[in-house]
Write an enzyme that holds these catalytic residues in place. Structure first.
Site, PDB file in Angstrom:
ATOM      1  N   ILE A 182       0.832  -1.210   0.000  1.00  0.00           N
ATOM      2  CA  ILE A 182       0.000   0.000   0.000  1.00  0.00           C
ATOM      3  C   ILE A 182       0.866   1.260   0.000  1.00  0.00           C
ATOM      4  O   ILE A 182       0.625   2.191  -0.780  1.00  0.00           O
ATOM      5  CB  ILE A 182      -0.966  -0.008   1.214  1.00  0.00           C
TER       6      ILE A 182
ATOM      7  N   THR B 212      -4.404   5.157   7.542  1.00  0.00           N
ATOM      8  CA  THR B 212      -5.356   4.166   7.014  1.00  0.00           C
ATOM      9  C   THR B 212      -4.861   2.762   7.358  1.00  0.00           C
ATOM     10  O   THR B 212      -5.310   1.790   6.755  1.00  0.00           O
ATOM     11  CB  THR B 212      -5.530   4.295   5.478  1.00  0.00           C
ATOM     12  N   SER B 213      -3.937   2.663   8.328  1.00  0.00           N
ATOM     13  CA  SER B 213      -3.380   1.332   8.648  1.00  0.00           C
ATOM     14  C   SER B 213      -4.053   0.699   9.854  1.00  0.00           C
ATOM     15  O   SER B 213      -4.921  -0.144   9.700  1.00  0.00           O
ATOM     16  CB  SER B 213      -1.874   1.419   8.838  1.00  0.00           C
ATOM     17  N   ARG B 214      -3.652   1.109  11.038  1.00  0.00           N
ATOM     18  CA  ARG B 214      -4.269   0.585  12.256  1.00  0.00           C
ATOM     19  C   ARG B 214      -4.304   1.694  13.290  1.00  0.00           C
ATOM     20  O   ARG B 214      -3.331   2.445  13.445  1.00  0.00           O
ATOM     21  CB  ARG B 214      -3.493  -0.624  12.815  1.00  0.00           C
TER      22      ARG B 214
ATOM     23  N   ASP C 132      -8.775   6.615   8.906  1.00  0.00           N
ATOM     24  CA  ASP C 132      -9.724   5.561   8.530  1.00  0.00           C
ATOM     25  C   ASP C 132      -9.809   4.519   9.636  1.00  0.00           C
ATOM     26  O   ASP C 132     -10.598   3.580   9.548  1.00  0.00           O
ATOM     27  CB  ASP C 132      -9.267   4.894   7.219  1.00  0.00           C
TER      28      ASP C 132
ATOM     29  N   GLU D 228     -11.586   1.273  17.896  1.00  0.00           N
ATOM     30  CA  GLU D 228     -12.696   1.200  16.939  1.00  0.00           C
ATOM     31  C   GLU D 228     -13.568  -0.049  17.073  1.00  0.00           C
ATOM     32  O   GLU D 228     -14.717  -0.059  16.638  1.00  0.00           O
ATOM     33  CB  GLU D 228     -12.162   1.289  15.503  1.00  0.00           C
TER      34      GLU D 228
ATOM     35  N   HIS E  51     -13.130   2.754   8.788  1.00  0.00           N
ATOM     36  CA  HIS E  51     -12.357   1.612   8.276  1.00  0.00           C
ATOM     37  C   HIS E  51     -12.921   1.135   6.932  1.00  0.00           C
ATOM     38  O   HIS E  51     -13.272  -0.035   6.753  1.00  0.00           O
ATOM     39  CB  HIS E  51     -12.340   0.463   9.307  1.00  0.00           C
TER      40      HIS E  51
ATOM     41  N   PHE F  49     -10.657  -0.223   2.370  1.00  0.00           N
ATOM     42  CA  PHE F  49     -10.618  -1.445   1.540  1.00  0.00           C
ATOM     43  C   PHE F  49     -11.833  -1.569   0.627  1.00  0.00           C
ATOM     44  O   PHE F  49     -11.849  -2.418  -0.264  1.00  0.00           O
ATOM     45  CB  PHE F  49     -10.569  -2.691   2.453  1.00  0.00           C
TER      46      PHE F  49
HETATM   47  P1  NAI Z   1       2.791  -4.916   3.672  1.00  0.00           P
HETATM   48  O1  NAI Z   1       3.085  -6.063   4.561  1.00  0.00           O
HETATM   49  O2  NAI Z   1       2.855  -5.098   2.194  1.00  0.00           O
HETATM   50  O3  NAI Z   1       3.740  -3.681   4.046  1.00  0.00           O
HETATM   51  C1  NAI Z   1       4.001  -3.265   5.350  1.00  0.00           C
HETATM   52  C2  NAI Z   1       5.363  -2.584   5.322  1.00  0.00           C
HETATM   53  O4  NAI Z   1       5.567  -1.988   6.608  1.00  0.00           O
HETATM   54  C3  NAI Z   1       6.533  -3.548   5.058  1.00  0.00           C
HETATM   55  O5  NAI Z   1       7.321  -3.067   3.984  1.00  0.00           O
HETATM   56  C4  NAI Z   1       7.307  -3.543   6.361  1.00  0.00           C
HETATM   57  O6  NAI Z   1       8.702  -3.691   6.186  1.00  0.00           O
HETATM   58  C5  NAI Z   1       6.946  -2.158   6.895  1.00  0.00           C
HETATM   59  N1  NAI Z   1       7.203  -1.992   8.307  1.00  0.00           N
HETATM   60  C6  NAI Z   1       7.223  -2.927   9.285  1.00  0.00           C
HETATM   61  N2  NAI Z   1       7.558  -2.361  10.454  1.00  0.00           N
HETATM   62  C7  NAI Z   1       7.762  -1.052  10.208  1.00  0.00           C
HETATM   63  C8  NAI Z   1       8.133   0.055  11.014  1.00  0.00           C
HETATM   64  N3  NAI Z   1       8.393  -0.103  12.318  1.00  0.00           N
HETATM   65  N4  NAI Z   1       8.241   1.261  10.431  1.00  0.00           N
HETATM   66  C9  NAI Z   1       8.012   1.416   9.113  1.00  0.00           C
HETATM   67  N5  NAI Z   1       7.657   0.408   8.299  1.00  0.00           N
HETATM   68  C10 NAI Z   1       7.537  -0.810   8.841  1.00  0.00           C
HETATM   69  O7  NAI Z   1       1.343  -4.407   4.121  1.00  0.00           O
HETATM   70  P2  NAI Z   1       0.292  -3.580   3.253  1.00  0.00           P
HETATM   71  O8  NAI Z   1      -0.550  -4.519   2.467  1.00  0.00           O
HETATM   72  O9  NAI Z   1       0.963  -2.465   2.562  1.00  0.00           O
HETATM   73  O10 NAI Z   1      -0.624  -2.993   4.417  1.00  0.00           O
HETATM   74  C11 NAI Z   1      -0.165  -2.014   5.327  1.00  0.00           C
HETATM   75  C12 NAI Z   1      -1.152  -1.912   6.460  1.00  0.00           C
HETATM   76  O11 NAI Z   1      -2.391  -1.359   5.967  1.00  0.00           O
HETATM   77  C13 NAI Z   1      -1.576  -3.273   7.023  1.00  0.00           C
HETATM   78  O12 NAI Z   1      -0.698  -3.713   8.008  1.00  0.00           O
HETATM   79  C14 NAI Z   1      -2.945  -3.006   7.563  1.00  0.00           C
HETATM   80  O13 NAI Z   1      -2.808  -2.697   8.947  1.00  0.00           O
HETATM   81  C15 NAI Z   1      -3.428  -1.786   6.803  1.00  0.00           C
HETATM   82  N6  NAI Z   1      -4.610  -2.033   6.001  1.00  0.00           N
HETATM   83  C16 NAI Z   1      -5.691  -1.218   6.183  1.00  0.00           C
HETATM   84  C17 NAI Z   1      -6.840  -1.385   5.423  1.00  0.00           C
HETATM   85  C18 NAI Z   1      -8.031  -0.484   5.563  1.00  0.00           C
HETATM   86  O14 NAI Z   1      -9.119  -0.806   5.041  1.00  0.00           O
HETATM   87  N7  NAI Z   1      -7.921   0.643   6.241  1.00  0.00           N
HETATM   88  C19 NAI Z   1      -6.926  -2.465   4.440  1.00  0.00           C
HETATM   89  C20 NAI Z   1      -5.701  -3.229   4.284  1.00  0.00           C
HETATM   90  C21 NAI Z   1      -4.599  -3.018   5.058  1.00  0.00           C
END
Ligand code: NAI
Length: 340
Positions: free
Chosen positions: A164, A242-244, A268, A273, A305, A308
């Site tokens: 993302i 938009t992560s957590r 988000d 939540e 949230h 997605f």
């Molecule tokens: P991903 O696993 O592809 O990427 C996560 C990245 O964060 C990795 O490159 C990792 O090395 C990095 N990371 C780990 N620890 C870190 C730190 N301390 N500081 C900086 N970077 C760090 O995950 P993706 O698919 O990109 O998703 C990211 C987040 O988005 C998910 O963990 C999830 O919480 C959230 N998400 C939210 C959604 C929503 O509807 N709001 C939907 C899907 C995901």
């Protein structure tokens, strides 16, 4: 007999859009052996009993899969958890491992959906579209207080450059922004992307006009955005999450907003939540005073949230989740989806 025949799955937190996307994929012949029990209830210690008679449980991000709930499901005979999410911070994986429960997730369903929603929060906040929409409907056509800034030429800090974060960085470079990216393991694509510089987290914090969070929630990232880091951000910074929710110390954010240091927050997700987002609280009101305070700021934009929520993402979530259930029935979940 079709693979997965007789595999009954308790589908918790089922919304109309879930039933629609899953039913469309379930209509394909290879999934004919799978049976869904649609449950509107959010999974928790009280509702776990609804999985009686099911081999698998399908859960979403605000379902409770802490140790006690996993133990209860296991005692009922559940042997597989199919998460219809990428994040899995809500699951006690150690307990699943100990009890021998298989766990699968949807590692990637549409990074575009989440990255585009993040851009949407940024533009809405910065150009005050949410306020303008209300004003014009009220026949108030004045522009006072609606001045934004050009994203072009600004510095955007991207924390987490996975699927993302990488797409969001590309969108921001498309606007002509300079992107600073921080990730302990940066993606190959972001390392070679024009307009993107990898940087230390603390430099990103002080230099960025806009900061967007795209890393997972772990012990290390809980309250990554705390009072100290908020105090070192540029005055007027826009924070996007938009992560957590637990990546941000919400009470510290509120202090930053009250002091006028934070220019805006597009969220988000929210720390507490669970039980609020995805539910209709319009009759019962809010019990959460922190969220209530956050909602009073005109420069805070909260969505429930929903980053997605695109047709493409829903289809991919359904297809991957049902594939994992099928694979579990056949004895082997693909490595990309399997967590335990
Ligand atoms: P991903 O696993 O592809 O990427 C996560 C990245 O964060 C990795 O490159 C990792 O090395 C990095 N990371 C780990 N620890 C870190 C730190 N301390 N500081 C900086 N970077 C760090 O995950 P993706 O698919 O990109 O998703 C990211 C987040 O988005 C998910 O963990 C999830 O919480 C959230 N998400 C939210 C959604 C929503 O509807 N709001 C939907 C899907 C995901």
């Amino acid at each position: 007999m079709a693979p997965g025949s007789g595999l009954k799955t308790a589908f918790f937190s089922a919304k109309a859009y879930d039933r629609q996307s899953f039913s469309a994929v379930l209509g394909q012949p290879q999934f004919s052996g799978l049976e869904m029990v649609w449950l509107e209830a959010r999974l928790n210690a009280e509702t776990a009993v609804l999985a009686t008679g099911c081999t698998a449980v399908c859960a979403f991000v605000n379902d409770d899969l802490s140790a006690s709930v996993v133990e209860r499901l296991h005692a009922l005979g559940v042997s597989m958890l199919a998460l219809r999410s990428a994040g899995f911070n809500h699951v006690d994986l150690a307990t699943c491992r100990r009890l021998g429960l298989a766990v699968a997730r949807v590692p990637a369903y549409s990074p575009y959906a989440v990255a585009e929603h993040t851009a949407c929060l940024l533009l809405t906040l910065n150009r005050h579209v949410h306020r303008a929409w209300q004003r014009v409907r009220d026949l108030n056509f004045s522009l006072d207080g609606l001045t934004g800034f050009d994203v072009h030429g600004k510095t955007v800090g991207v924390i987490g450059t996975g699927r993302i974060g990488t797409v969001f960085a590309r969108i921001m470079t498309g606007f002509g922004a300079r992107v600073l990216a921080y990730d302990p393991q940066p993606s190959a694509e972001v390392q070679s992307m024009a307009g993107v510089s990898l940087t230390a987290l603390e430099d990103l914090i002080v230099q960025s006009d806009i900061i967007s969070l795209h890393c997972p929630l772990t012990e290390q990232t809980r309250h990554l955005i705390n009072a100290d880091r908020l105090s070192r951000m540029k005055p007027g910074v826009i924070l996007l999450n938009t992560s957590r929710g637990r990546l941000v110390d919400t009470k510290a954010l509120i202090q930053g907003l009250k002091a006028g240091r934070i220019g805006g927050a597009g969220l988000d997700v929210y720390e507490e939540e669970e039980g609020i987002f995805f539910a209709d609280c319009s009759e019962s009101g809010l019990q959460d005073d922190v969220l209530a305070r956050l909602l009073t700021f005109p420069n805070v934009l909260i969505t429930s949230h929903q980053a997605f929520l695109t047709h493409e993402a829903l289809h991919n979530i359904a297809a991957r989740t049902l594939q994992s259930l099928l694979e579990f029935g056949a004895g082997k979940i693909s490595a990309e989806a399997q967590l335990v």
